[in-house]
Design a protein around this motif. Structure first.
Motif, mmCIF file in Angstrom:
data_model
loop_
_atom_site.group_PDB
_atom_site.id
_atom_site.type_symbol
_atom_site.label_atom_id
_atom_site.label_comp_id
_atom_site.label_asym_id
_atom_site.label_seq_id
_atom_site.Cartn_x
_atom_site.Cartn_y
_atom_site.Cartn_z
ATOM 1 N N ASN A 101 0.946 -1.337 -0.251
ATOM 2 C CA ASN A 101 0.096 0.170 -0.059
ATOM 3 C C ASN A 101 0.825 1.619 0.106
ATOM 4 O O ASN A 101 1.184 1.260 0.202
ATOM 5 C CB ASN A 101 -1.002 -0.114 1.180
ATOM 6 N N GLU A 102 0.707 2.108 -0.162
ATOM 7 C CA GLU A 102 1.313 3.861 0.082
ATOM 8 C C GLU A 102 1.639 3.808 1.141
ATOM 9 O O GLU A 102 2.940 4.546 0.663
ATOM 10 C CB GLU A 102 -0.008 4.591 -0.073
ATOM 11 N N VAL A 103 1.526 3.936 1.875
ATOM 12 C CA VAL A 103 2.287 3.917 3.497
ATOM 13 C C VAL A 103 3.430 3.361 3.228
ATOM 14 O O VAL A 103 4.235 3.410 3.925
ATOM 15 C CB VAL A 103 1.260 3.701 4.502
ATOM 16 N N GLU A 104 3.679 1.658 2.696
ATOM 17 C CA GLU A 104 4.279 0.924 3.344
ATOM 18 C C GLU A 104 5.533 1.355 2.034
ATOM 19 O O GLU A 104 6.645 0.837 2.572
ATOM 20 C CB GLU A 104 3.665 -0.080 2.886
ATOM 21 N N LEU A 105 4.818 1.855 0.522
ATOM 22 C CA LEU A 105 6.426 1.921 -0.453
ATOM 23 C C LEU A 105 6.570 2.856 0.482
ATOM 24 O O LEU A 105 8.162 3.426 0.204
ATOM 25 C CB LEU A 105 5.224 2.525 -1.183
ATOM 26 N N GLU A 106 5.590 4.879 0.773
ATOM 27 C CA GLU A 106 6.711 5.476 1.391
ATOM 28 C C GLU A 106 7.677 5.221 2.489
ATOM 29 O O GLU A 106 8.641 5.884 2.431
ATOM 30 C CB GLU A 106 5.435 6.451 2.290
ATOM 31 N N THR A 107 7.114 4.393 3.145
ATOM 32 C CA THR A 107 8.287 3.905 4.301
ATOM 33 C C THR A 107 9.018 2.948 3.742
ATOM 34 O O THR A 107 10.434 3.010 4.249
ATOM 35 C CB THR A 107 7.359 3.081 4.988
ATOM 36 N N LEU A 108 9.058 2.456 2.847
ATOM 37 C CA LEU A 108 10.413 1.918 1.872
ATOM 38 C C LEU A 108 11.550 2.987 1.328
ATOM 39 O O LEU A 108 12.169 3.021 2.014
ATOM 40 C CB LEU A 108 9.991 0.785 1.013
ATOM 41 N N LEU A 109 10.912 3.956 0.781
ATOM 42 C CA LEU A 109 11.485 4.720 -0.350
ATOM 43 C C LEU A 109 11.988 5.905 0.789
ATOM 44 O O LEU A 109 13.412 5.884 1.148
ATOM 45 C CB LEU A 109 10.349 5.746 -0.889
ATOM 46 N N LYS A 110 11.234 6.034 1.645
ATOM 47 C CA LYS A 110 12.172 6.680 2.662
ATOM 48 C C LYS A 110 13.436 6.135 3.224
ATOM 49 O O LYS A 110 14.635 6.690 3.510
ATOM 50 C CB LYS A 110 11.362 6.620 4.250
ATOM 51 N N ALA A 111 12.653 4.752 3.848
ATOM 52 C CA ALA A 111 14.099 3.478 4.007
ATOM 53 C C ALA A 111 15.780 3.935 3.222
ATOM 54 O O ALA A 111 16.605 4.662 3.813
ATOM 55 C CB ALA A 111 13.336 2.412 4.483
ATOM 56 N N TYR A 112 15.137 3.307 1.977
ATOM 57 C CA TYR A 112 15.800 3.681 0.898
ATOM 58 C C TYR A 112 16.568 4.873 0.864
ATOM 59 O O TYR A 112 18.049 4.907 0.311
ATOM 60 C CB TYR A 112 15.240 3.362 -0.695
ATOM 61 N N GLU A 113 16.663 6.118 1.163
ATOM 62 C CA GLU A 113 16.975 7.928 0.780
ATOM 63 C C GLU A 113 18.000 7.710 2.528
ATOM 64 O O GLU A 113 18.978 8.819 1.662
ATOM 65 C CB GLU A 113 15.495 8.570 0.441
ATOM 66 N N LYS A 114 17.364 7.375 2.801
ATOM 67 C CA LYS A 114 17.446 7.593 4.339
ATOM 68 C C LYS A 114 19.480 7.163 4.629
ATOM 69 O O LYS A 114 20.102 7.365 4.683
ATOM 70 C CB LYS A 114 16.960 7.377 5.308
ATOM 71 N N ASP A 115 19.312 5.927 4.363
ATOM 72 C CA ASP A 115 20.710 4.533 4.423
ATOM 73 C C ASP A 115 21.597 4.657 3.608
ATOM 74 O O ASP A 115 20.457 4.026 2.119
ATOM 75 C CB ASP A 115 20.128 3.454 4.896
ATOM 76 N N SER A 116 22.506 5.586 3.010
ATOM 77 C CA SER A 116 23.289 5.095 1.878
ATOM 78 C C SER A 116 24.222 3.910 1.520
ATOM 79 O O SER A 116 24.460 3.784 0.512
ATOM 80 C CB SER A 116 24.964 6.240 2.375
ATOM 81 N N ALA A 117 23.917 2.962 2.123
ATOM 82 C CA ALA A 117 24.517 1.446 1.503
ATOM 83 C C ALA A 117 23.426 1.286 0.015
ATOM 84 O O ALA A 117 23.985 0.363 -0.032
ATOM 85 C CB ALA A 117 23.920 0.669 2.930
#
Length: 150
Positions: A101-117
């Motif tokens: 859902n949109e919330v899950e995707l936004e959470t994933l996106l934020k995690a990917y953008e936040k962590d430089s790994a």
């Protein structure tokens, strides 16, 4: 012996009627895709994880490996390389995220953008289905299946 004849007759009769009663269950349905809003988020995830770069590098490595094994000339290698196109594969990525859902995707996106790994390693390849689809796509590229598609 009488029972055997009855059994054989029954099997014969059933084998004649079962195919006409049963129907094939084929589906022409397309693979599930995310909503339009979720597609926008998935596109941002693709950018955040540098997945297009990973995709191209993966396909190039398969092309170069095959070119070396099969002694392709530079012209053939270039022709095959030019058919690598993320647009031909994008639906497989969208399908992977279709059930989020949109919330899950936004959470994933934020995690990917936040962590430089995630900028240097590809997190999306942990999905076995997507990796299998990528392998199939790369194999199709190497076999020249996209040569006539422009």
């Amino acid at each position: 012996m009488k029972n055997l004849k009855k059994y054989a007759f029954l099997v014969l009769v059933l084998s004649m009627f079962i195919p006409s009663v049963c129907t094939s269950q084929t589906s022409a349905a397309k693979a599930p895709m995310p909503s339009q809003q979720n597609t926008i988020i998935v596109n941002k995830i693709i950018e955040a994880t540098n997945y297009k770069t990973y995709f191209v590098d993966y396909c190039l490595s398969k092309v170069n490996e095959t070119a070396s094994k099969e002694n392709w000339n530079d012209q053939k290698t270039m022709q095959i390389t030019e058919t690598i196109n993320f647009k031909n594969f994008r639906d497989a990525v969208y399908n992977m995220f279709a059930f989020y859902n949109e919330v899950e995707l936004e959470t994933l996106l934020k995690a990917y953008e936040k962590d430089s790994a995630y900028q240097s390693t590809n997190a999306m390849t942990t999905n076995k289905v997507l990796l299998n689809n990528l392998d199939i796509y790369a194999r199709d590229v190497v076999m020249g299946k996209y040569l006539n598609i422009k």
